[in-house]
Design a protein around this motif. Sequence first.
Motif, short mmCIF file in Angstrom:
data_model
loop_
_atom_site.label_atom_id
_atom_site.label_comp_id
_atom_site.label_asym_id
_atom_site.label_seq_id
_atom_site.Cartn_x
_atom_site.Cartn_y
_atom_site.Cartn_z
N ARG A 196 0.85 -1.20 0.00
CA ARG A 196 0.00 0.00 0.00
C ARG A 196 0.88 1.24 0.00
O ARG A 196 1.80 1.37 0.81
N LEU A 197 0.59 2.16 -0.90
CA LEU A 197 1.33 3.40 -1.02
C LEU A 197 0.44 4.57 -0.60
O LEU A 197 -0.63 4.78 -1.19
N LEU A 198 0.88 5.33 0.40
CA LEU A 198 0.13 6.49 0.86
C LEU A 198 0.47 7.69 -0.01
O LEU A 198 1.65 8.01 -0.22
N VAL A 199 -0.56 8.37 -0.54
CA VAL A 199 -0.36 9.53 -1.42
C VAL A 199 -1.22 10.68 -0.92
O VAL A 199 -2.20 10.49 -0.18
N ASP A 200 -0.86 11.90 -1.35
CA ASP A 200 -1.66 13.07 -1.00
C ASP A 200 -2.80 13.22 -2.02
O ASP A 200 -2.90 12.42 -2.97
N PRO A 201 -3.68 14.20 -1.86
CA PRO A 201 -4.82 14.33 -2.80
C PRO A 201 -4.42 14.48 -4.26
O PRO A 201 -5.22 14.18 -5.15
N ASP B 107 -5.75 12.18 2.67
CA ASP B 107 -4.79 11.30 2.00
C ASP B 107 -5.50 10.09 1.41
O ASP B 107 -6.58 9.69 1.86
N LYS B 108 -4.88 9.49 0.40
CA LYS B 108 -5.44 8.31 -0.26
C LYS B 108 -4.42 7.18 -0.24
O LYS B 108 -3.23 7.38 0.07
N VAL B 109 -4.88 5.97 -0.61
CA VAL B 109 -4.01 4.79 -0.62
C VAL B 109 -4.10 4.14 -1.99
O VAL B 109 -5.19 3.89 -2.50
N LEU B 110 -2.92 3.89 -2.59
CA LEU B 110 -2.83 3.17 -3.85
C LEU B 110 -2.21 1.80 -3.61
O LEU B 110 -1.52 1.58 -2.61
N VAL B 111 -2.43 0.89 -4.55
CA VAL B 111 -1.83 -0.44 -4.49
C VAL B 111 -0.70 -0.49 -5.51
O VAL B 111 -0.88 -0.10 -6.68
N ILE B 112 0.47 -0.97 -5.06
CA ILE B 112 1.63 -1.08 -5.96
C ILE B 112 2.21 -2.49 -5.84
O ILE B 112 1.99 -3.19 -4.83
N PRO B 113 2.93 -2.96 -6.86
CA PRO B 113 3.57 -4.28 -6.77
C PRO B 113 4.62 -4.29 -5.66
O PRO B 113 5.24 -3.28 -5.34
N GLY B 114 4.80 -5.48 -5.05
CA GLY B 114 5.74 -5.64 -3.96
C GLY B 114 7.16 -5.90 -4.45
O GLY B 114 7.50 -5.64 -5.62
N PRO B 115 8.01 -6.45 -3.58
CA PRO B 115 9.41 -6.72 -3.95
C PRO B 115 9.49 -7.71 -5.11
O PRO B 115 8.61 -8.55 -5.30
#
Length: 624
Positions: free
Chosen positions: A173-178, A197-205
């Motif tokens: 989970r990646l925390l991002v601003d508006p 703030d919002k949360v995006l999903v990103i690939p892991g290691p």
Amino acid sequence: MIASFNGPIRAAQYLRMSSDVQKYSTENQQDAIAEYAKEHEYTVVATYIDVGKSGLSLRGRDALKQLLSDVLSVERTFDVVLVLDVSRWGRFQNPDQAAHYEFLCRQAGVRVIYCAEPFGDDIAPITTIIKHLKRVMAGEYSRELSAKLYRAHLQQALLGFRQGGKLIYGFRRLLVDPTRNPRQVLNSGEYKALSSDKVLVIPGPPEELAVIKRIFRLYVRDKLSISQIARRLASSGIVGYGAKPLQVATIKHLLRNELCIGQLTYNVTTKKMQGRTIRNPDQLWTRFPAFAPIVPVSQFRRAQERLTQSANRRWDKKTIAHSLRGLLAQEGRLSQKLIDEAKGRPSAETVANHFGSLPAAYAEIGYSPPVKAPFGMNGKHWSRKAILTGLQRLHASKGRITNRSIDSFPGLPSYAYIRRHFGSVADAMRQAGLPVLSHSQIQSYTWKCRKVARSDEYFFGVRWTDANLLQTLRRLYKRHGYISQHLLDWTEGIPSAYYFAKRFGSLDNARIMAHIPLLTRSEMMLAALKRKREGKTIERPSRQSRGRPALRYRSDDILLGLRRLATREGVVSARLIDADARLPSWGTVARHFGSLSAAYKLVGLVRLRRKPARFGLLPKRTTR
């Protein structure tokens, strides 16, 4: 209502806040209730708080459950319940549920007062209407809020933002601003601090993404089962969250999750207003292309096809028989345990449902299991369908179902077996479509059976006629000057107040038949307070000192009873001993003689050649 005559009325306060975010909610409620209590001369002696609990139902509201339990208790410490307003009592979707809990309190003599409402504790007809409207409005607020939140979550998901819930292995989970500028990667247990703030999903290691690719390759190309994949990954030392091996459920979730092809999905399932979870049709899902696919889309689709085929597999008799022959060739024998533990094969329940029973399935494939003495459930596999059918047959023949009737019915396993597999006998009866009696109905039926058997005159082995009972009441009244439930229960050597109520219909009827004057509730309370001031109350005896008349049995009587039972029934068992009204319990017989076998030996009973083991009289030999 029972209250002190010399001071303020004792009150309990109930506080509830629906989320942990409402930091000062309970403090504000407590301050408002304290102000109301001071103005109306109430003394708060107990506090019940439900923190972070929804008011939609009673589920999880341990404080309210404890409050209702204390209200119905004989020795409660308060006479009034103070609540800030109707919504704090609950936002039940059925307003009658809130009214029911309030009715329980009022029936027990405890008023429920809403401090911030204009009606307070008034029970006038117009007040009742307003209170009902308030309950409806409280429930409607939750319904409207649920719909607004659902639409907001759906709109945010369409923009590609993560809407709560834990992520699976291989993603972060990646925390991002508006404006979608990254702030930080959230670890497990971390949450955003700002609502904007919002949360995006990103690939892991990369190493975790390589494991995901390997899982799809093993499942689609190598045709391994999910269990085989889990074992292979564990043997390779691959672990997931918490340094634990990847479980079957995690791998199955990975194979189904569209994050593996870069799509963030939402609205797959819906659970509104604490209802059950509903899986939505595919066209209602929201999909957002979040990142590049981890695995090829074609490979993901083939995985879905195989998962669908596995989920929709239908067993027929021919396929089941072929599977059983394969298992027999592999193991050399068949049993319920082997069938259930075999991977990729039907369960014992499925086999029994198609063939009627496991022995019938064995006969179909030409397998004869080794003969062994029956034990427990007589070596028979009981399917859920067979148990439910047996319960319906038992109810049709007896009219009711008890643990003893289940144990004595040849078409059912023991009640302990049913309870272990269904949770309780009552749950099994509900699944069978049979009525479940309440505790009071069971007690009433049991008392009727006692009266029919003329055993209702016995209390702990001592016979009490109506004349004896009435004479006992008159003696107690002459000695103490009053008759109460506690006086009867706490006086040694006599039956309980419950027994008097059952014999005469009520305790008041017993007083009338004993020519003892009846008192109103107010007169009884004033008399009790007077006895308390004068120090003439009877204290409750300790459990160790309490005693009931012991029931004594002579050895000769027990042996004669056992012989009569053997002559009448042909056999003797612990169950038959318990069912005989003229004999003590089988446990008493065992303690009296050391064991049941010792008692049987003294009577001249022998072990009969039958299964399960039974004892009886020697068969008479015919002379020519």
